[in-house]
Design a protein around this motif. Structure first.
Motif, PDB file in Angstrom:
ATOM      1  N   VAL A 142      -3.877  -8.486  -0.859  1.00 14.42           N
ATOM      2  CA  VAL A 142      -2.883  -7.621  -1.504  1.00 14.42           C
ATOM      3  C   VAL A 142      -3.579  -6.623  -2.430  1.00 14.42           C
ATOM      4  O   VAL A 142      -3.233  -5.431  -2.440  1.00 14.42           O
ATOM      5  N   SER A 164       0.834  -1.215   0.000  1.00 19.80           N
ATOM      6  CA  SER A 164       0.000   0.000   0.000  1.00 19.80           C
ATOM      7  C   SER A 164       0.866   1.261   0.000  1.00 19.80           C
ATOM      8  O   SER A 164       0.551   2.232  -0.692  1.00 19.80           O
ATOM      9  N   TRP A 171      -1.471 -16.093  -2.830  1.00 20.12           N
ATOM     10  CA  TRP A 171      -2.197 -16.102  -4.095  1.00 20.12           C
ATOM     11  C   TRP A 171      -2.584 -14.696  -4.537  1.00 20.12           C
ATOM     12  O   TRP A 171      -2.695 -13.774  -3.713  1.00 20.12           O
ATOM     13  N   ARG A 204       4.057  -7.631   4.341  1.00 17.94           N
ATOM     14  CA  ARG A 204       3.483  -8.982   4.390  1.00 17.94           C
ATOM     15  C   ARG A 204       3.564  -9.715   3.056  1.00 17.94           C
ATOM     16  O   ARG A 204       3.085 -10.835   2.926  1.00 17.94           O
ATOM     17  N   GLU A 258      10.393   3.243   6.376  1.00 15.72           N
ATOM     18  CA  GLU A 258      10.079   1.828   6.621  1.00 15.72           C
ATOM     19  C   GLU A 258      10.897   1.320   7.813  1.00 15.72           C
ATOM     20  O   GLU A 258      12.108   1.512   7.867  1.00 15.72           O
ATOM     21  N   VAL A 269       9.094   4.673  12.693  1.00 17.74           N
ATOM     22  CA  VAL A 269       8.456   5.920  13.137  1.00 17.74           C
ATOM     23  C   VAL A 269       7.898   5.693  14.533  1.00 17.74           C
ATOM     24  O   VAL A 269       7.251   4.678  14.795  1.00 17.74           O
ATOM     25  N   GLU A 288      -4.316  -2.666   4.050  1.00 19.52           N
ATOM     26  CA  GLU A 288      -5.415  -3.608   3.807  1.00 19.52           C
ATOM     27  C   GLU A 288      -6.603  -3.395   4.737  1.00 19.52           C
ATOM     28  O   GLU A 288      -7.743  -3.574   4.335  1.00 19.52           O
TER      29      GLU A 288
HETATM   30  C1  6YU Z   1      -3.547 -11.931  -0.694  1.00 23.85           C
HETATM   31  C2  6YU Z   1      -2.910 -14.139  -0.128  1.00 23.85           C
HETATM   32  N1  6YU Z   1      -2.285 -14.584   2.221  1.00 23.85           N
HETATM   33  C3  6YU Z   1      -0.871 -14.996   4.182  1.00 23.85           C
HETATM   34  C4  6YU Z   1      -0.192 -14.527   5.280  1.00 23.85           C
HETATM   35  C5  6YU Z   1      -0.192 -13.140   5.544  1.00 23.85           C
HETATM   36  C6  6YU Z   1      -0.900 -12.274   4.729  1.00 23.85           C
HETATM   37  N2  6YU Z   1      -2.328 -11.902   2.742  1.00 23.85           N
HETATM   38  P1  6YU Z   1       2.162  -4.385   5.087  1.00 23.85           P
HETATM   39  O1  6YU Z   1       2.130  -5.014   6.425  1.00 23.85           O
HETATM   40  O2  6YU Z   1       2.591  -5.224   3.960  1.00 23.85           O
HETATM   41  O3  6YU Z   1       3.078  -3.074   5.109  1.00 23.85           O
HETATM   42  C7  6YU Z   1       3.158  -2.235   6.226  1.00 23.85           C
HETATM   43  C8  6YU Z   1       4.603  -1.833   6.440  1.00 23.85           C
HETATM   44  O4  6YU Z   1       4.659  -0.923   7.544  1.00 23.85           O
HETATM   45  C9  6YU Z   1       5.516  -2.991   6.823  1.00 23.85           C
HETATM   46  O5  6YU Z   1       6.588  -3.066   5.905  1.00 23.85           O
HETATM   47  C10 6YU Z   1       6.005  -2.643   8.231  1.00 23.85           C
HETATM   48  O6  6YU Z   1       7.328  -3.045   8.485  1.00 23.85           O
HETATM   49  C11 6YU Z   1       5.867  -1.137   8.242  1.00 23.85           C
HETATM   50  N3  6YU Z   1       5.759  -0.540   9.581  1.00 23.85           N
HETATM   51  C12 6YU Z   1       5.032  -0.953  10.638  1.00 23.85           C
HETATM   52  N4  6YU Z   1       5.190  -0.136  11.680  1.00 23.85           N
HETATM   53  C13 6YU Z   1       6.029   0.849  11.272  1.00 23.85           C
HETATM   54  C14 6YU Z   1       6.571   1.991  11.905  1.00 23.85           C
HETATM   55  N5  6YU Z   1       6.289   2.321  13.166  1.00 23.85           N
HETATM   56  N6  6YU Z   1       7.416   2.792  11.200  1.00 23.85           N
HETATM   57  C15 6YU Z   1       7.727   2.494   9.903  1.00 23.85           C
HETATM   58  N7  6YU Z   1       7.245   1.419   9.279  1.00 23.85           N
HETATM   59  C16 6YU Z   1       6.390   0.595   9.939  1.00 23.85           C
HETATM   60  N8  6YU Z   1      -3.272 -11.518   0.577  1.00 23.85           N
HETATM   61  O7  6YU Z   1      -4.001 -11.177  -1.517  1.00 23.85           O
HETATM   62  N9  6YU Z   1      -3.357 -13.261  -1.013  1.00 23.85           N
HETATM   63  O8  6YU Z   1      -2.758 -15.327  -0.464  1.00 23.85           O
HETATM   64  C17 6YU Z   1      -2.669 -13.742   1.205  1.00 23.85           C
HETATM   65  C18 6YU Z   1      -1.614 -14.157   3.349  1.00 23.85           C
HETATM   66  C19 6YU Z   1       0.506 -15.494   6.132  1.00 23.85           C
HETATM   67  C20 6YU Z   1       0.559 -12.602   6.682  1.00 23.85           C
HETATM   68  C21 6YU Z   1      -1.635 -12.785   3.602  1.00 23.85           C
HETATM   69  C22 6YU Z   1      -2.774 -12.384   1.518  1.00 23.85           C
HETATM   70  C23 6YU Z   1      -2.564 -10.532   3.123  1.00 23.85           C
HETATM   71  C24 6YU Z   1      -1.602  -9.557   2.435  1.00 23.85           C
HETATM   72  O9  6YU Z   1      -0.277 -10.004   2.601  1.00 23.85           O
HETATM   73  C25 6YU Z   1      -1.750  -8.192   3.055  1.00 23.85           C
HETATM   74  O10 6YU Z   1      -3.117  -7.797   3.019  1.00 23.85           O
HETATM   75  C26 6YU Z   1      -0.959  -7.092   2.328  1.00 23.85           C
HETATM   76  O11 6YU Z   1       0.322  -7.522   1.945  1.00 23.85           O
HETATM   77  C27 6YU Z   1      -0.863  -5.897   3.272  1.00 23.85           C
HETATM   78  O12 6YU Z   1      -0.171  -4.814   2.684  1.00 23.85           O
HETATM   79  P2  6YU Z   1      -0.080  -3.439   3.490  1.00 23.85           P
HETATM   80  O13 6YU Z   1       0.710  -2.507   2.680  1.00 23.85           O
HETATM   81  O14 6YU Z   1      -1.426  -3.046   3.933  1.00 23.85           O
HETATM   82  O15 6YU Z   1       0.688  -3.806   4.857  1.00 23.85           O
HETATM   83  C28 6YU Z   1     -15.195 -11.867   5.953  1.00 23.85           C
HETATM   84  C29 6YU Z   1     -14.125 -12.511   5.496  1.00 23.85           C
HETATM   85  C30 6YU Z   1     -13.215 -12.565   4.624  1.00 23.85           C
HETATM   86  C31 6YU Z   1     -12.197 -13.516   4.467  1.00 23.85           C
HETATM   87  N10 6YU Z   1     -11.035 -12.987   3.975  1.00 23.85           N
HETATM   88  C32 6YU Z   1     -10.463 -13.862   3.102  1.00 23.85           C
HETATM   89  C33 6YU Z   1      -9.382 -13.263   2.312  1.00 23.85           C
HETATM   90  C34 6YU Z   1      -8.311 -14.184   2.271  1.00 23.85           C
HETATM   91  C35 6YU Z   1      -7.072 -13.541   2.789  1.00 23.85           C
HETATM   92  N11 6YU Z   1      -6.093 -14.400   2.429  1.00 23.85           N
HETATM   93  C36 6YU Z   1      -5.010 -14.542   2.921  1.00 23.85           C
HETATM   94  C37 6YU Z   1      -4.369 -15.667   2.601  1.00 23.85           C
HETATM   95  C38 6YU Z   1      -3.136 -15.774   2.420  1.00 23.85           C
HETATM   96  C39 6YU Z   1      -2.719 -17.134   2.473  1.00 23.85           C
END
Ligand code: 6YU
Length: 498
Positions: free
Chosen positions: A469, A15, A60, A43, A35, A239, A459
């Motif tokens: 994602v 994001s 996926w 993630r 970061e 941060v 997310e």
């Molecule tokens: C998808 C999939 N998938 C498996 C597993 C996980 C997730 N997802 P980020 O966390 O990436 O970035 C934030 C950054 O901020 C990070 O780099 C930190 O270090 C930084 N940060 C934090 N604090 C800070 C500070 N103080 N200062 C500076 N920096 C700091 N998604 O599409 N397919 O197969 C999977 C899966 C084990 C852990 C997943 C999957 C989720 C995605 O990985 C996730 O959403 C995004 O990467 C997040 O990106 P972001 O930028 O927001 O945060 C009702 C009902 C519904 C059911 N839902 C079903 C949906 C299925 C979800 N599926 C997941 C499944 C798997 C297997």
């Protein structure tokens, strides 16, 4: 046209990167990502099990079709296999429930017939679909998905399975327990009793048969990063506090304080830290504090743990066409999705394994899935301890005392201090309003101070694609667009023609 406004993005996950990408393309020339860790991707994290590429985080592309921006980017960057690009693959619509070929094993070491399991699977699928419908019906007769499913299975089993013998009926209820554990992994929840029934249907799926990145999900990150100016991301830069409505420095209303003492001033900050991090640190991350409605939503939304345990074998102990292995505990006919004693029986929460395909690429590698507090406890054990427990489990369920894994690798998302779990689900009592509150910028509407000081992406801020994602990516674009339209309409003095 270039825009000089200073934009600081916190977090270099998908994001944060997508927000930066959009802003830079629109001519913002003063964008910086801070970061906490030494890498980008958050993630999205690709690792290795021996020589093999495995995904520690996202696995996926959910719903790879035209409307999915992750699919479109991955296609553009040439990261997908030909099969995923076919119109047929994009047209498959299974409502988010994969149609994998299963193998079932029981805790007494039996292989079970898929036909014996099917009635329970069908009933469970029907109830999940019904669970999604309460959102549009505007009422929730039970507060959680778990309560609803349990009560309905009891009722429907009494009607539909009344002529079934006791052993078969008990087995079917054990299947329900197993499928509840699968759902805990899908939702990133400790128990389906913690997933709100009224809000369950907020999550929307896209058409397309889920596909993976043969070269690793991180290829998406590196391609996007290569299009950003060098030095835009400062790594290892956590941060500590975001001072908004800040009057210390005139003209720039936000001051971002880093752990290393650096103070970065900004016109706008886009916060993309995970919901798990916000739950733990939002009271100190924002100065002044967040408005109450926003902090209540942060607490109400759920953020649980889902971990993977990869295990490699010399030989398969599953069928050649098998895509998922379910492990049924024969003492679990009470429809349970959590264990009473973490230390002794955490492994019972592992629903089973998915099989990494194609075999020519992966050999014989399984991915075990385990959610909830049991998964968090697993993270505290040493690798040999986890390997030992998994080995005992497989030996018991197959009845083969010689099976020995060659290698093991597991994720530890709960103990990641920048994430504190895996992804978002709607908790009990949640509604659309909570997701709306999550994405609302600071200061809130109606305030007289400078607008759009702090924006929120990630997310957990997507109204219907949270936990994915593509949802995360879209929120980055959304917040970038908010700033782009602000500068194209409201504040021309901030724009210098280049
Ligand atoms: C998808 C999939 N998938 C498996 C597993 C996980 C997730 N997802 P980020 O966390 O990436 O970035 C934030 C950054 O901020 C990070 O780099 C930190 O270090 C930084 N940060 C934090 N604090 C800070 C500070 N103080 N200062 C500076 N920096 C700091 N998604 O599409 N397919 O197969 C999977 C899966 C084990 C852990 C997943 C999957 C989720 C995605 O990985 C996730 O959403 C995004 O990467 C997040 O990106 P972001 O930028 O927001 O945060 C009702 C009902 C519904 C059911 N839902 C079903 C949906 C299925 C979800 N599926 C997941 C499944 C798997 C297997």
């Amino acid at each position: 046209r270039s825009v000089n406004a200073k934009v600081v993005i916190i977090g270099s996950g998908i994001s944060g990167i997508s927000a930066a990408h959009r802003l830079v393309k629109a001519g913002f020339n003063n964008v910086r990502i801070l970061e906490a860790t030494a890498r980008s991707g958050g993630r999205i994290k690709t690792g290795r099990l021996g020589e093999k590429i495995v995904e520690i985080g996202a696995n996926w592309i959910h719903g790879p079709s035209q409307e999915n921006p992750v699919f479109c980017l991955a296609r553009q960057y040439g990261l997908l296999e030909p099969e995923a690009l076919t119109p047929e693959n994009q047209a498959v619509d299974i409502g988010g429930h994969p149609l994998w070929v299963p193998n079932f094993f029981s805790s007494s070491g039996q292989r079970l017939n898929a036909e014996d399991i099917l009635p329970a699977q069908e009933m469970f699928a029907e109830l999940l679909n019904e669970s999604s419908e309460f959102h549009s019906q505007g009422g929730e007769p039970w507060s959680s998905v778990g309560d609803f499913i349990r009560s309905q299975v009891k009722q429907r089993a009494a009607e539909k399975w009344k002529d079934v013998d006791a052993a078969t009926r008990s087995l079917r209820l054990c299947v329900i327990s197993n499928l509840l554990k699968v759902e805990c992994c899908v939702n990133g929840a400790h128990s389906m009793d913690e997933v709100g029934l009224g809000a369950f249907g907020l999550y929307k799926t896209l058409p397309g048969l889920d596909c993976t990145f043969p070269g690793g999900y991180e290829g998406l990150i590196s391609n996007l990063m290569s299009e950003l100016p060098c030095g835009l991301v400062s790594h290892s830069k956590p941060v500590r506090c975001i001072h908004w409505n800040n009057t210390e420095k005139r003209g720039t209303p936000v001051m971002v304080e880093c752990d290393d003492g650096e103070k970065v001033v900004a016109d706008h900050v886009i916060v993309t830290v995970p919901l798990g991090y916000l739950k733990k640190h939002s009271s100190t991350l924002f100065q002044p504090s967040l408005p109450l409605h926003k902090s209540h939503s942060i607490q109400r939304l759920g953020f649980g743990t889902n971990n993977k345990i990869f295990v490699e074998f010399d030989e398969p102990w599953w069928d050649a066409d098998c895509e998922v292995i379910h492990l049924l505990w024969e003492d679990e006919d009470a429809m349970v999705d959590h264990v009473p004693d973490l230390q002794r029986s955490w492994i019972k929460k592992l629903f089973g394994f998915t099989v990494l395909k194609p075999t020519e690429r992966y050999g014989h590698v399984l991915c075990g899935w385990i959610a909830g507090h049991e998964s968090e406890y697993m993270e505290t054990l040493s690798e040999p301890e986890v390997t030992h427990t998994i080995t005992q489990l497989i030996r018991r369920f197959t009845g083969n005392p010689t099976i020995t894994p060659r290698r093991m690798l597991r994720s530890q998302w709960f103990h990641d201090p920048w994430t504190y779990g895996s992804y978002t689900h709607p908790g009990k009592g949640c509604s659309q309003q909570d997701l709306d509150n999550m994405m609302e910028p600071l200061p809130p509407k109606g305030s007289s101070s400078q607008p759009l000081q702090v924006l929120f992406a990630g997310e957990a801020t997507h109204p219907c694609y949270f936990s994915t994602v593509h949802g995360a990516l879209l929120t980055g674009w959304r917040e970038a667009d908010r700033l782009i339209s602000h500068y194209s309409s409201v504040n021309p003095s901030e724009i210098s023609k280049s």
